[in-house]
Design an enzyme around this catalytic site. Structure first.
Site, short mmCIF file in Angstrom:
data_model
loop_
_atom_site.label_atom_id
_atom_site.label_comp_id
_atom_site.label_asym_id
_atom_site.label_seq_id
_atom_site.Cartn_x
_atom_site.Cartn_y
_atom_site.Cartn_z
N SER A 56 9.22 -10.75 -0.32
CA SER A 56 9.47 -11.71 0.75
C SER A 56 9.79 -13.07 0.12
O SER A 56 9.51 -13.28 -1.07
CB SER A 56 8.23 -11.85 1.64
OG SER A 56 7.17 -12.39 0.86
N ASP A 91 12.87 -9.00 1.44
CA ASP A 91 12.21 -8.65 2.70
C ASP A 91 12.23 -9.86 3.64
O ASP A 91 11.83 -10.96 3.24
CB ASP A 91 10.77 -8.23 2.38
CG ASP A 91 10.05 -7.62 3.57
OD1 ASP A 91 10.73 -7.12 4.48
OD2 ASP A 91 8.80 -7.64 3.57
N ASP A 113 16.82 -11.33 8.48
CA ASP A 113 15.98 -11.27 9.68
C ASP A 113 16.34 -12.43 10.60
O ASP A 113 15.80 -13.53 10.49
CB ASP A 113 14.50 -11.33 9.27
CG ASP A 113 13.58 -11.35 10.49
OD1 ASP A 113 14.08 -11.29 11.63
OD2 ASP A 113 12.35 -11.42 10.30
N GLU A 143 17.65 -6.82 11.89
CA GLU A 143 16.56 -6.53 12.84
C GLU A 143 16.95 -6.86 14.27
O GLU A 143 17.58 -7.89 14.54
CB GLU A 143 15.32 -7.35 12.44
CG GLU A 143 14.12 -7.11 13.36
CD GLU A 143 12.83 -7.77 12.86
OE1 GLU A 143 12.56 -7.69 11.65
OE2 GLU A 143 12.13 -8.37 13.68
N GLY A 186 0.45 -6.55 9.41
CA GLY A 186 -0.99 -6.78 9.21
C GLY A 186 -1.80 -5.67 9.86
O GLY A 186 -1.24 -4.73 10.41
N HIS A 214 8.67 -1.49 10.14
CA HIS A 214 7.89 -2.56 9.50
C HIS A 214 6.44 -2.39 9.93
O HIS A 214 6.14 -1.65 10.86
CB HIS A 214 8.41 -3.93 9.95
CG HIS A 214 9.66 -4.34 9.21
ND1 HIS A 214 9.66 -5.32 8.24
CD2 HIS A 214 10.92 -3.87 9.27
CE1 HIS A 214 10.88 -5.43 7.75
NE2 HIS A 214 11.67 -4.57 8.37
N GLY A 216 3.98 -0.99 8.26
CA GLY A 216 3.62 0.41 7.98
C GLY A 216 2.17 0.64 7.59
O GLY A 216 1.77 1.79 7.40
P1 13P Z 1 2.27 -4.57 6.61
O1 13P Z 1 1.78 -5.75 5.85
O2 13P Z 1 1.66 -4.49 7.96
O3 13P Z 1 2.15 -3.32 5.83
O4 13P Z 1 3.84 -4.81 6.88
C1 13P Z 1 4.69 -4.91 5.78
C2 13P Z 1 6.07 -5.18 6.21
O5 13P Z 1 6.51 -4.78 7.27
C3 13P Z 1 6.93 -5.94 5.27
O6 13P Z 1 8.19 -6.14 5.77
#
Ligand code: 13P
Length: 296
Positions: A56, A91, A113, A143, A186, A214, A216
């Site tokens: 990111s 990301d 995004d 997205e 999260g 996303h 996940g």
């Molecule tokens: P999580 O932090 O919930 O696993 O999501 C990660 C994500 O979607 C990064 O783009």
């Protein structure tokens, strides 16, 4: 035009196409530092699994910038003699400029995004990113809708993507599409209603290309499997690795192993080892769920 990225990195386009055709999902794992990256590359190689390393903008800044991340990953690909397909993916690129910066530095894949802009602007900006990415053989994710998440203690559920927007977005030439389908970044809060499979089905019917889930981390296995059967071909994981890393580190410290009176356990190479191993174990478990383990 010549490919700017290192010859060992690949874009994520073929990986995702193959996953989409064969009904499995490639894991996108966010990296935070050298240990994270090395652990992921080692376990991907050991298990013969393709991998997308996600970074990111915040993590890139933390690690020292776009060039640092590209140099670190490329150097590890060489020194660890990695032969499985590895993509380095921006990301949630927040602007066209961030995507261009990542491409110029040598990222092999980017996500633009634009979900916080009006849809028309999201499409215009995505087109600009695609036009810049394609001559460099860089894959592009966009997205529609929004992904939920926690902000100031409030968990937002996100906006469900619209199938009409999906086809319009796919027409820009993107390689894979992220959509809000009730997923959240999260940890999932208690009482979370689960993924919206009807929305996923409708968006997939319109989009026809591999879709990205996303948030996940922490989705029950049956839901992950169903999502893959309905067109999810890339699953993004960040929080789950962070929790595993922190828990293993906590256990080490709570056992007093870092105390000088107990030896050299304060050496960062020892202190960070349990977390490092926890990343590998988590990758192993999740890629088995995703069906991409051994698919290099
Ligand atoms: P999580 O932090 O919930 O696993 O999501 C990660 C994500 O979607 C990064 O783009």
């Amino acid at each position: 035009m010549e490919q700017k990225y290192h010859k060992k990195l690949v874009n994520a386009s073929e990986m995702i196409k193959k996953a989409h055709q064969n009904k499995y999902a490639v894991g996108h794992f966010n990296i935070n530092n050298l240990e994270w990256t090395k652990a992921l590359l080692e376990v991907a190689q050991a298990t013969n699994t393709p991998i997308i390393l996600g970074a990111s903008e915040g993590a890139i800044k933390y690690m020292g910038g776009y060039n640092l991340v590209v140099a670190m990953v490329n150097a590890l690909l060489d020194s660890l003699e990695i032969t499985v397909p590895v993509a380095l993916h921006l990301d949630h690129g927040q602007s066209v400029e961030s995507c261009k910066k990542a491409i110029d530095a040598g990222f092999s894949s980017v996500m633009y995004d634009g979900s916080h802009h009006p849809f028309a602007e999201n499409v215009i900006n995505t087109k600009e990113v695609v036009a810049y990415a394609k001559p460099n053989a860089v894959s592009v994710e966009a997205e529609i809708g929004t992904i939920g998440g926690e902000e100031d203690g409030v968990v937002g559920t996100g906006e469900i993507g619209d199938p009409k927007e999906a086809s319009e977005m796919v027409a820009t030439g993107i390689d894979f599409l992220a959509a809000g389908i009730g997923n959240i970044h999260g940890p999932y809060p208690t009482g979370w209603p689960g993924l919206n499979f009807q929305a996923l089905e409708d968006i997939q019917t319109a989009a026809k290309i591999g879709m990205v889930l996303h948030g996940g981390s922490g989705i029950p296995q049956e839901q992950v499997k169903k999502a893959i059967s309905l067109g999810i071909s890339k699953i993004n994981v960040n929080t789950e690795l962070q929790i595993a890393f922190a828990a293993a580190t906590r256990q080490y410290i709570e056992a007093g192993k870092d105390k000088p009176e107990n030896g050299k356990g304060f050496d960062p190479r020892k202190l960070l080892k349990p977390g490092y191993e926890a990343i590998k174990t988590t990758f192993d478990e999740l890629t088995a769920w995703f069906g991409c383990k051994g698919k290099a």
